[in-house]
Each structure stands twice: as C-alpha cells, then as structure tokens.
Enzyme design. Structure first.
Site, PDB file in Angstrom:
ATOM      1  N   LYS A  41       0.846  -1.197   0.000  1.00  0.00           N
ATOM      2  CA  LYS A  41       0.000   0.000   0.000  1.00  0.00           C
ATOM      3  C   LYS A  41       0.879   1.244   0.000  1.00  0.00           C
ATOM      4  O   LYS A  41       1.877   1.314   0.728  1.00  0.00           O
ATOM      5  CB  LYS A  41      -0.912  -0.029   1.227  1.00  0.00           C
ATOM      6  CG  LYS A  41      -1.986   1.054   1.245  1.00  0.00           C
ATOM      7  CD  LYS A  41      -2.877   0.886   2.480  1.00  0.00           C
ATOM      8  CE  LYS A  41      -3.983   1.930   2.528  1.00  0.00           C
ATOM      9  NZ  LYS A  41      -4.843   1.764   3.728  1.00  0.00           N
ATOM     10  N   SER A  87      -9.773   2.196   2.905  1.00  0.00           N
ATOM     11  CA  SER A  87      -8.925   2.939   1.990  1.00  0.00           C
ATOM     12  C   SER A  87      -8.003   2.063   1.154  1.00  0.00           C
ATOM     13  O   SER A  87      -7.466   2.501   0.139  1.00  0.00           O
ATOM     14  CB  SER A  87      -8.076   3.933   2.791  1.00  0.00           C
ATOM     15  OG  SER A  87      -7.170   3.263   3.661  1.00  0.00           O
ATOM     16  N   SER A 120      -9.753  -0.346   7.012  1.00  0.00           N
ATOM     17  CA  SER A 120      -9.181  -0.163   5.671  1.00  0.00           C
ATOM     18  C   SER A 120      -8.504  -1.394   5.087  1.00  0.00           C
ATOM     19  O   SER A 120      -8.133  -1.390   3.913  1.00  0.00           O
ATOM     20  CB  SER A 120      -8.188   1.005   5.680  1.00  0.00           C
ATOM     21  OG  SER A 120      -8.864   2.217   5.896  1.00  0.00           O
TER      22      SER A 120
END
Length: 533
Positions: A97, A172, A196
């Site tokens: 990420k 997210s 997330s």
C-alpha cells in the site's frame, strides 16, 4: 512440466512457496507472471496526471517496480541453487500500500501533496519483507492519506473491483485488496485505521487482518490517526495471511507503541482450525448490535446466518452477546480520527514538508503559501476531516468533543473485555453491504461512513480482527465478508476460527470463493473491449 501464467498467478502464497522450494518453478518465473498479469489488467497510463488511467483496468497499482522485483527474484533463485537456507516465503511476490514508505520507490499516500516523493528509508515492515527476500511488485492505490471507504478519494484515479469493474474495491486499501483478489499479487500489505484492510477484503472476496494494535510496527507508515492506525496483511487464504503476519510481527524499538510480545504461531493455528474438529468447543459470540446494524443488506444477513450454521456444524458453540456502547462508536471514532488527522497532516504546509503551491496573485507570504498549498494538495475528503478535527480540538470544544469521544472509547473497550469473559471470539458481518457502484456514495460522506460500522469498534479497542469470505450475496452475486474478533494479544485465535470457517464453507462451495472469479480472462477481455470503445 510447464506451468502457465494463469496457473502461476492463481497459486496461493503457500502453494507458490512449496513449488519454489521443490524447484518446480523459479521466483523469476513467478514474479514475471505477476508483472505480466498486472500489465494486462491494470491500465496503461504511467503518468499519474493522466486521469484516463484505470478506465479499462483495475488501477490497483500506482507504481510497478519491475526491475527491482525481478532482481530480487533472480537473487533468490541463485541462493536456492547454491543451497542457501531461505525464508519459507522467499521468492513469493508481494504488493505494498502506497502509504508505507519504501526506499527507492515513490510513496505518495495517493495525494498530490506527496506526488513523486522518494523515501530515503524503509518502513520496518518493508525491511522485514526485504529480509525475507520477497520481491516487491510495486505500490498500490488508496484513498488519499487512507481517508475513505472506496478508493474514490485517490488523487490518481479510482481503483475497481475485479468482480465488477463498475464497483468500488473498498477503502482505503482498495488497491491492495483488488490486486490480491484479481491475482495480480498473492500477498499485499495494508493499513487499517477504521477497517481499511478488512472492508476491502470483504467486498473483494479476499482475506484481511487487523492485528492487535502495537503487535506490528507502524514505523514508516504515513500517519493518519496514530492511535488507530495498524499495518496488516491482505491475502487470498487464511493460511497465507498467517504466514505473512509471522513475517511482519515482532517488537520494534523505533515504534513507541510497539508491544514486546513474541510473534505467535499463526500458521500453525490456521492449520489446526482447518483440521477436522478444529473448532470443536470454540465459543463464538454473535454481536447482536451488528446483526441488526443500520443498512444491513438482506444478502449479507443471509450469508452471515449460513456462516453461523457452518460454524455450529463444525463444533463451535454459538452464543449471543451484547456490546451496549457500540452504537456510539461511529461518532466517537470520527471525532478521534479527525482530530488526529488534523494534527498529523499539519506538517504538509508547503514550507516544511510536502509539495509547494504559490498563490496565483498578490504577495507571497507564508500564510498565503500554506493556504494555496493545502487548497491544491488535499482533496475534499481530506479537507473535511482536517476541518472537523481542528474544530474538535479548538479552545472551548476539546472536552466537549475530543475528550467525550475518548470516554466513549473507554466504554467500548470495556464492552469487549466483558464480552470476552463469555466467549473466545466474536463474529459479525464485516461490512453491512456488498460493493457499491463507483460514484454512488462519493457525495454523501455520512452514507460512506456507515460502511465502517462493524470495523471501527475494533480500532477503537485495539483488538485483533480478520475478515474472511462468507459467500456471494444472492441479489447481486458479489462477495460478503465475515469478521472474527479476538481479545487483545490473542491474534492466534483469529486464525483458528477463520480457517475453520474457511474450510467449512469451501467444502460446501467445492473450492475457494475467488475460484469463481476468472480474473485473468475476464479482466483482459473487459479491458480490451473498453479500450476499443
């Protein structure tokens, strides 16, 4: 025997590791297969300013590190040929990420504020991944600074759900979840502040873990809300998540919140849970407040109840429990999170850190440079949270808002402690709905926030949780996630319970849920058709 690219990318991390150890495939072959699959399914544009990127693909990746990944893979192959002792996951590729700093690669947090920034150091989890010699495929898309539930708030384009390219992959960390679900990467790193990792896992049919707060180092994770943020694994199976968790865990003196606990036997617990009788005697608490949560989709409720029956059939004892203060957790979370966002993002001012935007006219003063920079550098959702947090922390309102929210947080923590006095783990739907269509909720932040109603309490309490596939909702054929929660520092229980349910459901389905997603053929054909229009 030649293994096709499709077969290689659809291997679980554990299966790929076994083939590497047996010499049936090389790390270079495995890594190259994933890189080729990314190229075929992710979108063409390489310029982040090109908004067309991802229109015909997933847009899961913001940066692909082909040269470094292949170099690492070749090194692993050479060491294996020389008979060197290697980590079990050596040579297995991974995605990261893009809010986890990675030396030599851009780390943007999907924001214009950090566009093009190259980190001079590695986050602790990246150092551990490099030590295990896992090729890093690249950096994945997210909502800007990890603020969102759909990955629609990225400055570099929307990521898409491999089950339906018109739908969101969660947020997210939608980029990491989409990459794993679409076979672009067998494993990925994510960060979880209010769900997330788990919510994207739920809506993409993959596995996502929020470890006990402090059990995985946050050093090198770009802070959103420091008391809530936690790095954890994305994977396609519970065992794969357990194997990656073992790589990531452990004390880090550079992280003031890091626990000194040893890394648990997560993979062994997963194996025990998946074995016959592995769930016998396990007390599973059904959270009543989440079973009747606002906006709970009928298909999600149906699959959840079927999962409870599968747990009961596997020998688990199902017990109803109540978390009476859970109804206040959403409001408390958004006050605490926004307050910490306001503090953590204050340094991005165009003077000390971050991109700089000069005012279009008038005098160039520090105040006007800061205003122009933050206006251009942050998207509306980031600005919304900064403003809310600044207000909550302002003189005269601190105790009324932030202080009160922290008191609610204590009550939620006590609710969990009392519940775990009755049961071994808790279970609930991970998300109240399946993946919604892109654009459907982007202009309605309150509706978007409700997607986190089941995941947010976990971050407030700092307890570990995992989301596993629970089947496809009958009304739209999209994945449903089931969430297990364990007491603080009892992450191993998660893997036993989750692996047991995974094994029971896959026996009913005749194979993994993602086996129903022909990602290679479907995504390539969809992308080709879209490009031709």
């Amino acid at each position: 025997m030649t293994v096709s690219r499709t077969e290689l990318v659809q291997l679980s991390a554990a299966a790929a590791a076994a083939k590497l150890a047996a010499g049936e495939v090389s790390s270079e072959e495995l890594t190259r297969a994933h890189l080729e699959h990314i190229a075929a399914t992710d979108g063409d544009a390489v310029d982040p300013a090109d908004r067309s990127r991802g229109k015909t693909g997933l847009n899961a990746f913001l940066h692909v590190a082909e040269e470094e990944a292949l170099a690492t893979a070749r090194g692993v192959d050479a060491s294996r040929a020389a008979g060197d002792e290697l980590h079990p996951l050596a040579g297995v590729p991974i995605a990261v990420k893009d809010n986890i700093v990675t030396r030599g690669m851009p780390t943007t947090a999907a924001s214009r504020m950090l566009e093009g920034w190259l980190s001079p150091y590695d986050a602790t989890v990246i150092a551990k991944v490099r030590e295990a010699r896992m090729p890093i495929l690249g950096k994945t898309n997210l909502d800007e600074f990890a603020m969102g539930s759909s990955t629609e708030h990225s400055a570099f384009g929307v990521s898409r759900n491999p089950w339906d390219l018109d739908r969101i992959p969660g947020g997210s960390g939608g980029g990491s979840a989409a990459a794993v679900a679409a076979f672009q990467a067998p494993l990925a790193l994510g960060s979880d502040t209010g769900g997330s990792i788990r919510q994207p896992a739920s809506v993409t049919g993959s596995v996502g873990v929020h470890p006990t707060y402090g059990s995985v180092s946050r050093y090198g994770a770009i802070a959103m809300a420091s008391s809530l943020d936690q790095i954890g694994p994305h994977a396609r199976t519970v065992r794969d998540a357990a194997l990656l968790h073992e790589v990531l865990g452990g004390h880090d003196p550079r992280d003031a919140t890091s626990l000194k606990d040893p890394v648990g036997p997560y993979a062994a617990e997963a194996a025990a849970g998946a074995a016959e009788g592995g769930l016998r005697g396990l007390r599973v608490g059904v959270v009543q407040e989440l079973l009747h949560a606002e906006g709970l989709q009928d298909g999600v409720s149906q699959r959840f109840r079927e999962s409870l029956e599968a747990l009961r059939a596997a020998g688990a004892e199902i017990v109803e429990v109540s978390l009476p203060h859970l109804k206040y957790s959403l409001g408390a979370y958004y006050l605490i999170m926004s307050s910490e966002v306001s503090s953590n993002l204050a340094k991005y001012d165009g003077v000390r850190f971050g991109a700089r935007t000069l005012p279009e006219d008038g005098p160039v003063t520090i105040e006007r440079v800061m205003a122009a920079t933050r206006a251009a550098g942050f998207n509306p959702e980031a600005k919304r949270r900064i403003i809310l947090g600044t207000y909550a922390l302002s003189a005269g309102y601190y105790d009324q808002y932030y202080g009160a929210a922290q008191k609610v947080r204590t009550l939620v923590m006590r609710d969990f402690e009392q519940a775990f006095g009755q049961v071994d783990v808790l279970v609930s739907p991970t998300s109240p709905t399946t993946a919604f269509r892109a654009g459907e909720k982007v202009d309605d932040p309150l509706a978007m926030y409700l997607n986190d109603i089941a995941t947010i309490p976990i971050n407030l309490a700092g307890v570990p949780a995992i989301s596993v596939p629970g089947g496809l909702a009958p009304e739209n054929g999209l994945p449903v996630g089931i969430q297990f929660v364990a007491p603080v520092r009892e992450d191993a229980r998660l893997y036993r319970a989750a692996a047991g349910l995974e094994a029971a459901l896959e026996a009913q389905w005749g194979g993994p849920l993602l086996g129903r997603l022909p990602a290679t053929e479907t995504l390539i054909s969809a992308r080709t058709e879209g490009a031709a229009k």
